[in-house]
Design a protein around this motif. Structure first.
Motif, mmCIF file in Angstrom:
data_model
loop_
_atom_site.group_PDB
_atom_site.id
_atom_site.type_symbol
_atom_site.label_atom_id
_atom_site.label_comp_id
_atom_site.label_asym_id
_atom_site.label_seq_id
_atom_site.Cartn_x
_atom_site.Cartn_y
_atom_site.Cartn_z
ATOM 1 N N VAL A 1 0.780 -1.375 -0.008
ATOM 2 C CA VAL A 1 -0.097 -0.123 0.068
ATOM 3 C C VAL A 1 0.865 1.283 0.127
ATOM 4 C CG1 VAL A 1 -1.632 1.300 1.316
ATOM 5 C CG2 VAL A 1 -1.797 -1.163 0.976
ATOM 6 N N GLU B 1 0.802 5.085 0.452
ATOM 7 C CA GLU B 1 -0.062 5.797 1.100
ATOM 8 C C GLU B 1 0.505 7.172 1.424
ATOM 9 O OE1 GLU B 1 -1.604 3.717 4.540
ATOM 10 O OE2 GLU B 1 0.294 3.290 5.193
ATOM 11 N N ALA C 1 -5.147 7.168 -7.050
ATOM 12 C CA ALA C 1 -5.286 6.829 -5.935
ATOM 13 C C ALA C 1 -6.660 7.075 -5.191
ATOM 14 C CB ALA C 1 -4.159 7.570 -4.862
ATOM 15 N N TRP D 1 -4.953 9.482 1.437
ATOM 16 C CA TRP D 1 -5.115 8.902 0.177
ATOM 17 C C TRP D 1 -4.174 7.528 0.107
ATOM 18 C CZ3 TRP D 1 -0.412 7.624 -2.321
ATOM 19 C CH2 TRP D 1 0.670 8.424 -2.222
ATOM 20 N N LYS D 2 -4.712 6.264 -0.589
ATOM 21 C CA LYS D 2 -3.717 5.285 -0.671
ATOM 22 C C LYS D 2 -3.685 4.805 -2.132
ATOM 23 C CE LYS D 2 -7.357 1.896 1.009
ATOM 24 N NZ LYS D 2 -7.835 1.082 2.160
ATOM 25 N N TYR D 3 -2.821 3.761 -2.390
ATOM 26 C CA TYR D 3 -2.774 3.075 -3.943
ATOM 27 C C TYR D 3 -2.321 1.839 -3.540
ATOM 28 C CZ TYR D 3 -1.352 1.703 -8.570
ATOM 29 O OH TYR D 3 -1.289 1.039 -9.692
ATOM 30 N N ASP D 4 -3.018 0.662 -3.909
ATOM 31 C CA ASP D 4 -2.608 -0.855 -3.911
ATOM 32 C C ASP D 4 -1.944 -0.988 -4.948
ATOM 33 O OD1 ASP D 4 -4.353 -1.004 -1.553
ATOM 34 O OD2 ASP D 4 -5.968 -1.284 -2.638
ATOM 35 N N SER E 1 3.942 10.731 -6.597
ATOM 36 C CA SER E 1 2.658 10.972 -6.129
ATOM 37 C C SER E 1 2.488 12.624 -6.426
ATOM 38 C CB SER E 1 2.202 10.923 -4.651
ATOM 39 O OG SER E 1 3.148 12.040 -3.928
#
Length: 352
Positions: free
Chosen positions: A259, A261, A287, A302-305, A318
């Protein structure tokens, strides 16, 4: 039971005290006072609540001296917003610039309670000649470039001073503002860099001309050229920005799911999008924001897998976009005092 691991502030200077928030390890919307960043120009002032009065004078109809309890009895409001030092990330400018070498922790978010400044000014009345409002703080000292002692003092244009969310605050996170953060009264100016949110407010003077104090006329201006003042413009609104909290640069990761984030914020409108690249900017992916868009003034998580299957080194980036169409640039606008850095945030990781 596992012991609680408590992060520490990062010391940039002890006298005057300047400390960074451990921003990569704080998942809370509100920054606890123990972790709130500290920015000082001089040694701490000395004053007590018992002796505290706030004069408002100058281009006003009825000059007045408010007692602290008078202000605290007035109708109040709460605002949740980040304060960001305009020198945040200064250490990342190339070529390097002089000044406190802040990395990415000169920012914290708090819940502030106070009285709109416009309500105080309405009680005493402004003359038609009112152009700016000057705020003088209790802290003072010497500057290397000028003779004599100077109080930290800055002004706001009358329109910003009369904004309904410009506050004379007396609480942070539900308690009296801690001494190190401006007790008993601090000016809070939403969406502007934190140099505007003056601590330890001593007096307010409404003037009919442009304020020329050194923290207004010399410091807190963008100077785009190394050896010239050409193009000088004042520092004001916060630039749209984001950081990656985790993973941190030069982390070693394994194959699988991770993750990515972080946090995003802006001084214009609200955050509506954060994008992440895991290939050095070749491709970008949206994200997931902590909410559909950020609340007015406040930052958003925010988060991005990220699923990675190949070993190697990766450049993760980012960038945030706000509702006014502002987006983080690949390269921040260089200026010789190192203000307003907001380049695309980048971390380098290795997958083994």
């Amino acid at each position: 039971m596992k012991p609680t691991i408590i992060p520490f502030l990062t010391t940039r200077k002890l006298n005057p005290e300047n400390q960074e928030t451990p921003i990569h390890f704080l998942p809370q919307t509100i920054t606890l006072k123990e972790y709130f960043f500290i920015r000082n120009h001089f040694e701490y002032p000395t004053q007590t609540q018992e002796a505290y009065f706030l004069p408002i004078v100058g281009e006003v109809i009825r000059p007045i001296i408010f007692k602290l309890e008078d202000i605290m009895r007035m109708p109040s409001k709460h605002l949740m917003l980040p304060l960001e030092c305009s020198g945040n990330n200064r250490a990342f400018f190339h070529p390097k610039v002089y000044g406190e070498q802040w990395e990415d922790g000169a920012i914290s978010q708090g819940l502030w309670k106070g009285v709109p400044l416009k309500d105080l000014l309405a009680l005493i009345g402004l003359k038609r000649t009112a152009l700016e409002v000057v705020f003088e703080a209790y802290d003072y000292g010497k500057r290397m470039d000028l003779e004599g002692d100077f109080h930290f003092a800055r002004s706001l244009p009358i329109q910003k001073a009369l904004h309904p969310d410009t506050l004379i605050a007396y609480e942070l996170n539900g308690k009296p503002i801690p001494f190190k953060h401006g007790y008993p009264l601090r000016l809070i100016v939403p969406q502007w860099y934190a140099m505007a949110s003056i601590k330890w407010v001593k007096r307010i003077v409404v003037i009919d001309h442009l304020f020329k104090g050194p923290f207004q006329e010399i410091d807190y201006n963008y100077y785009p050229y190394k050896d010239s003042d050409k193009g000088k413009t004042p520092v004001a609104q916060i630039n749209v920005s984001s950081i990656i909290q985790q993973p941190q640069s030069y982390s070693i990761l394994d194959n699988g799911k991770h993750v990515v984030e972080g946090i995003a914020w802006t001084g214009t409108g609200v955050i509506i999008e954060v994008e992440v690249s895991t290939d050095g900017g070749e491709s970008w992916h949206k994200a997931i924001l902590g909410q559909e868009q950020s609340h007015l003034y406040s930052w958003t998580f925010w988060k991005y897998d990220w699923k990675v299957s190949s070993k190697g080194e990766y450049l993760i980036m980012s960038r945030a976009r706000d509702s006014f169409g502002n987006i983080q640039p690949f390269k921040a606008k260089w200026n010789r005092k190192g203000y307003g850095y907001n380049a695309v945030y980048t971390v380098k990781v290795k997958v083994e």
